[in-house]
Design an enzyme around this catalytic site. Structure first.
Site, mmCIF file in Angstrom:
data_model
loop_
_atom_site.group_PDB
_atom_site.id
_atom_site.type_symbol
_atom_site.label_atom_id
_atom_site.label_comp_id
_atom_site.label_asym_id
_atom_site.label_seq_id
_atom_site.Cartn_x
_atom_site.Cartn_y
_atom_site.Cartn_z
ATOM 1 N N HIS A 100 0.850 -1.183 0.030
ATOM 2 C CA HIS A 100 0.013 0.028 -0.017
ATOM 3 C C HIS A 100 0.908 1.462 0.013
ATOM 4 O O HIS A 100 2.067 1.243 0.744
ATOM 5 C CB HIS A 100 -0.897 0.119 1.246
ATOM 6 C CG HIS A 100 -1.747 -1.021 1.599
ATOM 7 N ND1 HIS A 100 -1.464 -2.078 2.218
ATOM 8 C CD2 HIS A 100 -2.874 -1.186 1.357
ATOM 9 C CE1 HIS A 100 -2.453 -2.961 2.371
ATOM 10 N NE2 HIS A 100 -3.497 -2.371 1.947
ATOM 11 N N ASP A 103 2.175 2.057 3.495
ATOM 12 C CA ASP A 103 3.089 1.176 4.034
ATOM 13 C C ASP A 103 4.440 1.633 3.979
ATOM 14 O O ASP A 103 5.268 1.406 4.830
ATOM 15 C CB ASP A 103 2.982 -0.301 3.494
ATOM 16 C CG ASP A 103 1.793 -1.045 3.494
ATOM 17 O OD1 ASP A 103 0.945 -0.672 4.264
ATOM 18 O OD2 ASP A 103 1.668 -1.721 2.465
ATOM 19 N N GLU A 231 -10.700 -7.254 -4.367
ATOM 20 C CA GLU A 231 -10.551 -8.168 -3.159
ATOM 21 C C GLU A 231 -11.714 -8.487 -2.589
ATOM 22 O O GLU A 231 -11.932 -7.384 -1.580
ATOM 23 C CB GLU A 231 -9.211 -7.764 -2.572
ATOM 24 C CG GLU A 231 -8.864 -8.658 -1.614
ATOM 25 C CD GLU A 231 -7.562 -8.608 -0.916
ATOM 26 O OE1 GLU A 231 -6.584 -7.961 -1.398
ATOM 27 O OE2 GLU A 231 -7.357 -8.622 0.415
ATOM 28 N N GLU A 267 -8.916 -13.900 -1.389
ATOM 29 C CA GLU A 267 -8.232 -14.247 -0.291
ATOM 30 C C GLU A 267 -8.851 -15.432 0.535
ATOM 31 O O GLU A 267 -10.198 -15.248 0.875
ATOM 32 C CB GLU A 267 -7.881 -12.689 0.620
ATOM 33 C CG GLU A 267 -7.246 -13.269 1.979
ATOM 34 C CD GLU A 267 -6.826 -11.909 2.574
ATOM 35 O OE1 GLU A 267 -6.390 -10.952 1.933
ATOM 36 O OE2 GLU A 267 -6.720 -11.754 3.554
ATOM 37 N N HIS A 270 -10.894 -14.267 3.848
ATOM 38 C CA HIS A 270 -12.064 -13.559 3.428
ATOM 39 C C HIS A 270 -13.127 -14.300 2.697
ATOM 40 O O HIS A 270 -14.234 -14.255 2.916
ATOM 41 C CB HIS A 270 -11.721 -12.395 2.359
ATOM 42 C CG HIS A 270 -10.792 -11.544 2.479
ATOM 43 N ND1 HIS A 270 -10.573 -10.535 1.849
ATOM 44 C CD2 HIS A 270 -10.057 -11.136 3.918
ATOM 45 C CE1 HIS A 270 -9.564 -9.648 2.295
ATOM 46 N NE2 HIS A 270 -9.426 -10.162 3.637
ATOM 47 N N ASP A 295 -4.664 -13.680 -2.622
ATOM 48 C CA ASP A 295 -4.255 -13.467 -1.399
ATOM 49 C C ASP A 295 -4.024 -14.652 -0.401
ATOM 50 O O ASP A 295 -5.045 -15.258 -0.059
ATOM 51 C CB ASP A 295 -4.788 -12.254 -0.496
ATOM 52 C CG ASP A 295 -4.175 -10.915 -1.021
ATOM 53 O OD1 ASP A 295 -3.450 -11.005 -1.872
ATOM 54 O OD2 ASP A 295 -4.419 -9.889 -0.197
ATOM 55 N N ASP A 306 -10.514 -12.081 11.102
ATOM 56 C CA ASP A 306 -9.420 -12.235 9.928
ATOM 57 C C ASP A 306 -8.057 -12.416 10.668
ATOM 58 O O ASP A 306 -7.252 -11.292 10.664
ATOM 59 C CB ASP A 306 -9.609 -10.713 9.097
ATOM 60 C CG ASP A 306 -8.942 -10.996 7.719
ATOM 61 O OD1 ASP A 306 -8.673 -12.079 7.139
ATOM 62 O OD2 ASP A 306 -8.592 -9.808 7.083
ATOM 63 N N ASP A 308 -5.498 -13.668 9.366
ATOM 64 C CA ASP A 308 -4.481 -13.653 8.282
ATOM 65 C C ASP A 308 -3.162 -14.658 8.945
ATOM 66 O O ASP A 308 -2.008 -14.034 8.849
ATOM 67 C CB ASP A 308 -3.857 -12.140 8.161
ATOM 68 C CG ASP A 308 -5.042 -11.350 7.322
ATOM 69 O OD1 ASP A 308 -5.534 -11.974 6.776
ATOM 70 O OD2 ASP A 308 -4.658 -10.033 7.620
ATOM 71 N N ASP A 338 -0.363 -12.556 1.964
ATOM 72 C CA ASP A 338 -1.130 -11.462 2.943
ATOM 73 C C ASP A 338 -1.594 -12.017 4.387
ATOM 74 O O ASP A 338 -2.630 -12.624 4.583
ATOM 75 C CB ASP A 338 -2.629 -11.191 2.305
ATOM 76 C CG ASP A 338 -3.048 -9.800 3.186
ATOM 77 O OD1 ASP A 338 -2.607 -9.494 3.918
ATOM 78 O OD2 ASP A 338 -4.149 -9.169 2.642
#
Ligand code: XUL
Ligand code: CO
Length: 436
Positions: A100, A103, A231, A267, A270, A295, A306, A308, A338
């Site tokens: 991003h 980031d 996404e 993802e 998700h 992802d 989430d 991750d 991700d």
């Protein structure tokens, strides 16, 4: 000075190796179904979790030990971090990364200052890409962290915030193009609602469609040829996200005539938040030629958010690779991790363990999927299950030669449908286990 001086380049040592800093399955040059593992998966490291994740959670302070950080939000620190990121990705041997805008560079007091900060770090990213050959899988704009985006970005009730978001995406598209990014992602961070009583649903979604058309127009203007990716995610941070799952996104893309430029970035965590499996989401997007990238991560069966986590479940990666192979592979997308290390895994070396595990799990999934396809037994079962469509009335229906009246005549004459065949689910599940 090297950030990971004690770590050599991670190499493939084979399944017998006991070295935690070696690949057991991911052998980048090994050819499977005519393509190297490297080209099949196109692994990508994410900037946000891996280099910006600090381990904080709603209950506690940051935990990560990152000796290269100087504790400031300066451009110099961000530039140094970019060099560290490339040292990590190079030692790991992943061909791609994703970021991003916010980031990689600190947000400034104004949009112009943010853009200058971004440019200063992009210079380093560019040098490092040239030095290492590592490429940008996709760029994206963070339009959810800053408080201005509390009501959303391209679906906000505040037109000024919409304009800000447009300016941010414009800049991020320019940067993604400059860095040779192969895709551009929109994850609708706060594009959704908490309460329908205060929400003009139609206006927000129309504005979202308008925003994406402006993105396509600007991409054309500057010659950005990458794929746009949406996404899907059903909730978190908003109660209801507009891009809730593959089906909702595809409906939106069709309604706003965007399917020629957009695909989906699916993802795992998700998909499961949406009450689907990853395989379902991939197959749903794939059958409509809208599967763009993935992802890679996983959630936790016992937790509803989430999380991750890095994917290590070979059954999951087999399902993913089976579906990607079915639709002709993931390129120009990739397998983008991700995923974040747990806050208790606070040492830099944990970042290597996490990515090595994820890459090995996908390499195994690829090999198992290829074995299933080569064997053909699963395909035979599916073919047999749909056999009634290959000849006779089925073939006639599929060639468009029937209507309700002719089908009624057919069935009045026949009297009863031919008997069903067993779905053989248990047989199939046993069969899949024989390849694992
Ligand atoms: C959030 C998420 C994002 C996107 C990029 O759940 O997955 O990190 O991948 O904005
Ligand atoms: Co994501």
């Amino acid at each position: 000075m090297a950030a990971f001086p004690e770590i050599e380049k991670i190499r493939y040592e084979g399944p017998e190796s006991k070295n935690p800093l070696a690949f057991k399955w991911y052998n980048e040059d090994e050819v499977v179904e005519g393509l190297t593992m490297k080209d099949h998966m196109r692994f990508s490291v994410v900037y946000w979790h891996t280099f910006r994740g600090n381990g904080s959670d709603p209950f506690g302070a940051p935990t990560m030990v990152r000796p290269w950080e100087d504790g400031t939000d300066s451009v110099e620190n961000a530039q140094n971090r970019a060099r560290v990121a490339f040292e990590f990705i190079e030692k790991l041997g992943a061909p791609y990364y994703a970021f991003h805008d916010r980031d990689v560079a600190p947000e400034g007091a104004t949009l112009a200052e943010s853009n200058r900060n971004f440019d200063a770090v992009v210079q380093v990213l560019k040098e490092e890409q040239e030095r290492t050959g590592i490429k940008l899988l996709w760029g994206t704009a963070n339009m959810f962290s800053n408080p201005r985006f509390m009501h959303g970005a391209s679906t906000t009730c505040n037109a000024d915030v919409y304009a800000y978001a447009a300016a941010q995406v414009k800049k991020c598209l320019e940067v993604t193009k400059e860095l040779g990014g192969e895709n551009y992602v929109f994850w609708g961070g706060r594009e959704g609602y908490q309460n329908l009583f205060n929400t003009d649903l139609k206006r927000e979604i129309d504005n979202l469609g308008r925003f994406f058309h402006m993105a396509v127009d600007y991409a054309d203007k500057i010659g950005f040829k990458g794929t746009f990716l949406i996404e899907p995610k059903p909730k978190e941070p908003t109660k209801h996200q507009y891009d809730s799952d593959a089906a909702a996104c595809i409906n939106f893309l069709r309604a706003y005539e965007l399917t020629d430029r957009f695909k989906l970035n699916i993802e795992t965590n998700h998909a499961t938040l949406a009450g689907h499996t990853m395989m379902h989401e991939l197959d749903y997007a794939g059958m409509q030629h809208l599967l763009g990238s993935i992802d890679a991560n996983t959630g936790d069966l016992l937790l509803g958010w989430d999380t991750d986590q890095f994917p290590t479940n070979v059954y999951l990666t087999t399902e993913i690779m089976l579906t990607l192979l079915k639709y002709g592979g993931v390129a120009p997308g990739g397998v983008n991790f991700d995923a974040k290390v747990r806050r208790e895994s606070f040492e830099p070396i944990d970042l290597f363990h996490a990515h090595i595990g994820g890459m090995d799990a996908f390499a195994r999934g690829l090999k198992i999927a290829a074995a299933i396809r080569a064997d053909g037994a699963l395909a035979d079962i599916v073919k047999d299950r749909y056999e009634s469509w290959d000849t006779g009335i089925g073939a006639e229906i599929e060639s468009g030669n029937h209507n309700f009246e002719s089908l009624e005549s057919y069935m009045l004459e026949k009297g009863e449908a031919s008997p069903n065949k067993s779905g053989r689910q248990e047989l199939i599940e046993n069969l899949i286990n024989t390849y694992l």
